[in-house]
Enzyme design. Structure first.
Site, PDB file in Angstrom:
ATOM      1  N   ARG A   1      11.078   4.133   3.676  1.00  0.00           N
ATOM      2  CA  ARG A   1      10.711   3.150   4.715  1.00  0.00           C
ATOM      3  C   ARG A   1      11.968   2.375   5.074  1.00  0.00           C
ATOM      4  NH1 ARG A   1       5.638  -0.815   4.724  1.00  0.00           N
ATOM      5  NH2 ARG A   1       4.719   1.175   5.350  1.00  0.00           N
TER       6      ARG A   1
ATOM      7  N   ARG B   1       0.787  -1.221   0.000  1.00  0.00           N
ATOM      8  CA  ARG B   1       0.000   0.000   0.000  1.00  0.00           C
ATOM      9  C   ARG B   1       0.825   1.280   0.000  1.00  0.00           C
ATOM     10  NH1 ARG B   1      -2.763  -3.437   1.658  1.00  0.00           N
ATOM     11  NH2 ARG B   1      -0.934  -3.972   2.858  1.00  0.00           N
ATOM     12  N   THR B   2       1.724   1.361   0.966  1.00  0.00           N
ATOM     13  CA  THR B   2       2.366   2.658   1.173  1.00  0.00           C
ATOM     14  C   THR B   2       3.191   3.054  -0.047  1.00  0.00           C
ATOM     15  OG1 THR B   2       2.389   2.170   3.517  1.00  0.00           O
ATOM     16  CG2 THR B   2       3.749   3.999   2.797  1.00  0.00           C
TER      17      THR B   2
ATOM     18  N   HIS C   1       4.723   6.186  11.746  1.00  0.00           N
ATOM     19  CA  HIS C   1       4.224   6.022  10.376  1.00  0.00           C
ATOM     20  C   HIS C   1       3.235   7.169  10.109  1.00  0.00           C
ATOM     21  CE1 HIS C   1       2.959   4.369   6.675  1.00  0.00           C
ATOM     22  NE2 HIS C   1       2.805   3.104   7.008  1.00  0.00           N
TER      23      HIS C   1
ATOM     24  N   LYS D   1      25.573  -3.142  -0.514  1.00  0.00           N
ATOM     25  CA  LYS D   1      27.038  -3.020  -0.632  1.00  0.00           C
ATOM     26  C   LYS D   1      27.618  -2.277   0.563  1.00  0.00           C
ATOM     27  CE  LYS D   1      26.737  -2.376  -5.640  1.00  0.00           C
ATOM     28  NZ  LYS D   1      26.923  -1.348  -6.675  1.00  0.00           N
TER      29      LYS D   1
END
Ligand code: NCD
Length: 302
Positions: free
Chosen positions: A101, A51-52, A129, A80
């Site tokens: 995120r 969703r986000t 959030h 890396k």
């Protein structure tokens, strides 16, 4: 330049303005179709999301802009050993705004300190959030009309559930909100929330969903956050601790809203989906308008 790292980065008045803009976007979407022509959104997702991430990308596309980014740490230079600080310096050369995120609490804050573009926290570990909170607020406001004088029950994993932390932090700013925190003792809200955020506010902690249900104007169900548990046995023991089904929902008032940030696992049975009180798929739709409004606001195009 502004970032959104925590829901409190916007005052109550600014939050109100953003929700009003989202409402206008919902009602007149075509008027916004070219507001971000030529602008680029980067989505930097070091943790899974459906969703986000897609709603951010969809929001930018609906505004006429374009998107780039990565959807797992493994497909970025983090694999890396590149630091968040270096990655954001690089992304600042390619994009006008970014949504990040990350599994670590505070990662978006670190990014913001090294960024030349607005950073939106799309979830940092078990911490915050804020864009889900704006979506939740928009949904409550559009279906209930107000935030004051409501009784809201948060149920499930209140320890690791970042959407819970952000929504509580935002709602304590409105008058007479009563919080009922429904969880097993092991998954209570973190102590900083009790000792600081909720201190002096009207809240109770209980373990029984059935006893809380008749009192609620809003029920905010959450998933047990498997990925944040230290051991699998503990998760197995907790995972089905609350299951809302059609028969249990009969205990709730006729106009009680049922919200969930999604994804759901077992905590809401699919037989609840057709109940008029189930608003979690409307939340998803609202997330689009809210993120469009947020992109416009942070790019100073509102
Ligand atoms: C939430 C999250 O990522 O914290 N999902 C979302 O963004 N809507 C909730 C969850 O994962 O349980």
């Amino acid at each position: 330049m502004r970032h959104l790292l925590n829901p409190l980065d916007f005052t109550v008045e600014e939050t109100e303005q953003l929700l009003n803009l989202a409402k206008d976007i919902e009602e007149n979407r075509s008027r916004y179709a070219h507001k971000c022509d030529g602008k680029v959104l980067a989505t930097l997702f070091y943790e899974p999301s459906t969703r986000t991430r897609l709603s951010f990308e969809s929001s930018m596309l609906h505004l006429g802009g374009t998107c780039l980014g990565f959807s797992s740490a493994g497909s970025s230079s983090a694999s890396k050993g590149e630091s968040v600080a270096d990655t954001i310096r690089v992304i600042s050369c390619y994009a006008d705004i970014c949504a990040m995120r990350h599994p670590k609490e505070g990662a978006a804050k670190v990014a913001s300190l090294h960024s030349r573009i607005p950073v939106i926290n799309a979830g940092d570990g078990g911490h915050q959030h804020p864009t889900q909170t704006l979506t939740d607020l928009y949904t409550i406001r559009s279906l209930k009309g107000h935030f004051d004088n409501i009784t809201i029950g948060f149920c499930g994993d209140l320890k690791y559930g970042r959407t819970v932390h952000s929504l509580i932090e935002s709602l304590v700013r409105y008058p007479n909100v009563h919080f009922i925190l429904i969880s097993p003792p092991e998954l209570r809200v973190p102590s900083y929330m009790r000792d600081d955020v909720l201190k002096g506010f009207d809240y109770e902690e209980v373990t029984s969903l059935e006893e809380a249900l008749p009192k609620l104007d809003v029920l905010y169900m959450t998933r047990i956050q498997r990925e944040r548990f230290f051991n699998e046995e503990e998760y197995e023991r907790m995972k089905d601790c609350y299951i809302l089904n059609r028969s249990k929902l009969q205990l709730a008032p006729k106009d009680c809203l049922v919200l969930h940030p999604l994804p759901r696992v077992n905590e809401i049975s699919v037989d609840v989906d057709d109940d008029p009180r189930a608003a979690y798929f409307r939340q998803v739709q609202n997330g689009l308008y809210v993120r469009m409004a947020l992109i416009l606001t942070l790019l100073d195009l509102a």
